[in-house]
Design an enzyme around this catalytic site. Structure first.
Site, PDB file in Angstrom:
ATOM      1  N   GLY A 147     -20.856 -16.979 -42.935  1.00  0.00           N
ATOM      2  CA  GLY A 147     -21.819 -17.232 -41.874  1.00  0.00           C
ATOM      3  C   GLY A 147     -21.368 -16.607 -40.574  1.00  0.00           C
ATOM      4  CD  GLU A 186     -19.876 -19.249 -38.361  1.00  0.00           C
ATOM      5  OE1 GLU A 186     -19.960 -18.893 -37.169  1.00  0.00           O
ATOM      6  OE2 GLU A 186     -19.057 -18.754 -39.161  1.00  0.00           O
ATOM      7  CG  HIS A 198     -17.776 -19.661 -33.622  1.00  0.00           C
ATOM      8  ND1 HIS A 198     -16.589 -19.570 -32.942  1.00  0.00           N
ATOM      9  CD2 HIS A 198     -17.529 -19.226 -34.895  1.00  0.00           C
ATOM     10  CE1 HIS A 198     -15.655 -19.094 -33.754  1.00  0.00           C
ATOM     11  NE2 HIS A 198     -16.200 -18.888 -34.947  1.00  0.00           N
ATOM     12  CD1 TRP A 236      -7.490 -15.483 -33.977  1.00  0.00           C
ATOM     13  CD2 TRP A 236      -7.757 -17.119 -35.486  1.00  0.00           C
ATOM     14  NE1 TRP A 236      -8.589 -15.168 -34.735  1.00  0.00           N
ATOM     15  CE2 TRP A 236      -8.777 -16.148 -35.672  1.00  0.00           C
ATOM     16  CE3 TRP A 236      -7.733 -18.229 -36.318  1.00  0.00           C
ATOM     17  CZ2 TRP A 236      -9.750 -16.284 -36.652  1.00  0.00           C
ATOM     18  CZ3 TRP A 236      -8.692 -18.356 -37.293  1.00  0.00           C
ATOM     19  CH2 TRP A 236      -9.686 -17.399 -37.465  1.00  0.00           C
ATOM     20  CG  ASP A 256     -16.042 -26.146 -47.012  1.00  0.00           C
ATOM     21  OD1 ASP A 256     -15.660 -25.197 -46.282  1.00  0.00           O
ATOM     22  OD2 ASP A 256     -17.238 -26.416 -47.194  1.00  0.00           O
TER      23      ASP A 256
END
Length: 417
Positions: free
Chosen positions: A194, A236, A239, A247, A295
């Site tokens: 993704g 995602e 984000h 990192w 996961d």
């Protein structure tokens, strides 16, 4: 060569690949998408830099802008499919919303969490629900479905660099107003699990949101192991709400992810690494949702990550807080008192609760004795049948069980024998 020998050789090669780090899977496409946009979208590099500077300032002032009250955000899922396998079910979609709520509440933290990280996590206070109205005010289940004759549409672009999956006229699906809805496109990506856009960093406004491969969306249906817990979308969504990979921006340089309580790390970690894994002179938090582990082996956001995402909501994605269409359809018009049933009311060993029409709520249970003194608390994702274990001795007598969500509450009287 016999079939057994062939399968054995395949397994040996696979095992060696894991142990030697060969052919690591590509998980998240964020960095690659941004690099491509820099070369094809005018002014995109400057936009990235400006947004990153704003997010850095936000991270430094996080305590003054991070609200603690629970926030529910409206999601619309656009299924763009070329064949029947890609046209995932409503049940699979709802399982992903449940997984988002589970993980943003940090409800599935492993009992084997290393001691040094055992106090690092907390409920982010962010919840998700499928939209119940579309941008025109019409009733909706928060799911759109569009057939496309374009195979593997997830990463295909036109001459201007626009990704086809985001545009109905190009064979994809038009997103809903990105200021009010979180748009998630589910399709065949192939190259990645993704990708998502961070705040202010969509190459084109119509492309703001998440794109997830249909094989890694949700916890049932078409999902492929080892990504079967819905954590590609959790990563995602991190984000989308501003988080970097753990990192930082650049692999190999122990970069800064803007979060104070995530230890520095030199790059992604894969599979299910055995603790401790070290880089940058510290033990790595490989179980963080913003790493690349499988996961079953990622299970937390830190307190700092939660605070940062809440601050981003207020500062960068405030339109999502309007509550437009964010009431769960499963909850609509029904109170907790109507939907919860305690059976039996005389308790020994565990409290059993059934629930009709469970939504994606996080339920808080607080047990009080007859003198109204708090005894213990539980937190669970709503489901049809729930069990609250009584793990220590309680004197027989009358007790009160208070059940709460962000929108409602009710209380049961029970007897413990």
């Amino acid at each position: 060569m016999s079939l057994l020998k062939s399968m054995t050789l395949i397994w040996v090669f696979f095992s060696l690949s894991i142990s030697l780090g060969i052919a690591q899977p590509i998980h998240c496409g964020l960095d690659d998408i941004n690099r491509e946009a820099i070369s094809s979208v005018s002014g995109f590099k400057e936009r990235l830099l400006n947004t990153d500077k704003r997010l850095e300032i936000l991270a430094r002032n996080i305590n003054s802008i991070s609200p603690r009250n629970e926030r529910t955000l409206t999601v619309v899922v656009h299924v763009v499919y070329n064949d029947a396998h890609e046209n995932i079910s409503d049940i699979q979609i709802k399982s992903q919303i449940a997984a988002l709520n589970r993980d943003f509440a940090c409800m599935d933290v492993s009992s084997d969490i290393p001691a040094e990280f055992s106090k690092s996590f907390e409920d982010t206070g962010i919840r998700f629900c499928l939209a119940t109205v579309d941008p025109s005010g019409n009733p909706s289940n928060g799911i759109t479905r569009n057939y496309t004759d374009i195979q593997q549409i997830g990463l295909k672009k036109d001459e201007q660099g626009r990704r086809l999956v985001h545009y109905g006229r190009k064979g994809g699906a038009d997103g809903w107003n990105p200021d009010q809805y979180i748009n998630i496109w589910v399709c065949n990506i192939t190259n990645y699990l993704g990708y998502a856009t961070r705040p202010g960093q969509a190459p084109h406004a119509e492309e703001d949101g998440l794109v997830i491969d249909y094989r890694y969306f949700g916890t049932q249906g078409t999902v492929f192991p080892p990504h079967i817990e819905g954590r590609t979308a959790v990563h995602e969504m991190g984000h989308y709400l501003g988080l970097l990979h753990i990192w930082g921006q650049n692999i190999g340089d122990c970069g800064d992810d803007l979060i104070l309580d995530t230890p520095p790390q030199d790059g992604p970690k894969y599979y299910c690494p055995i603790y401790p894994i070290q880089s940058c002179n510290t033990n790595n938090m490989t179980m963080n949702f913003m790493d690349y582990t499988d996961d079953p082996c990622m299970y937390l956001f830190t307190k700092g990550q939660g605070a940062f995402m809440r601050a981003v909501l207020v500062d960068q994605r405030a339109g999502l807080l309007s509550g437009n269409g964010s009431t769960c359809s499963e909850q609509s018009g029904k109170t907790l008192e109507d939907r919860l049933h305690l059976a039996p009311s005389v308790i020994s060993g565990e409290i059993l609760i059934s629930m009709t029409d469970p939504g994606n709520e996080i339920l808080e249970f607080h047990l009080f004795n007859s003198g109204n003194r708090w005894v213990c608390s539980y937190k669970q994702l709503a489901s049809e049948n729930m069990s609250l274990p009584l793990n220590h001795y309680l004197p027989p007598g009358f007790y009160f069980l208070q059940v709460k969500t962000s929108l409602d509450q009710t209380t049961f009287r029970l007897i413990i024998i």
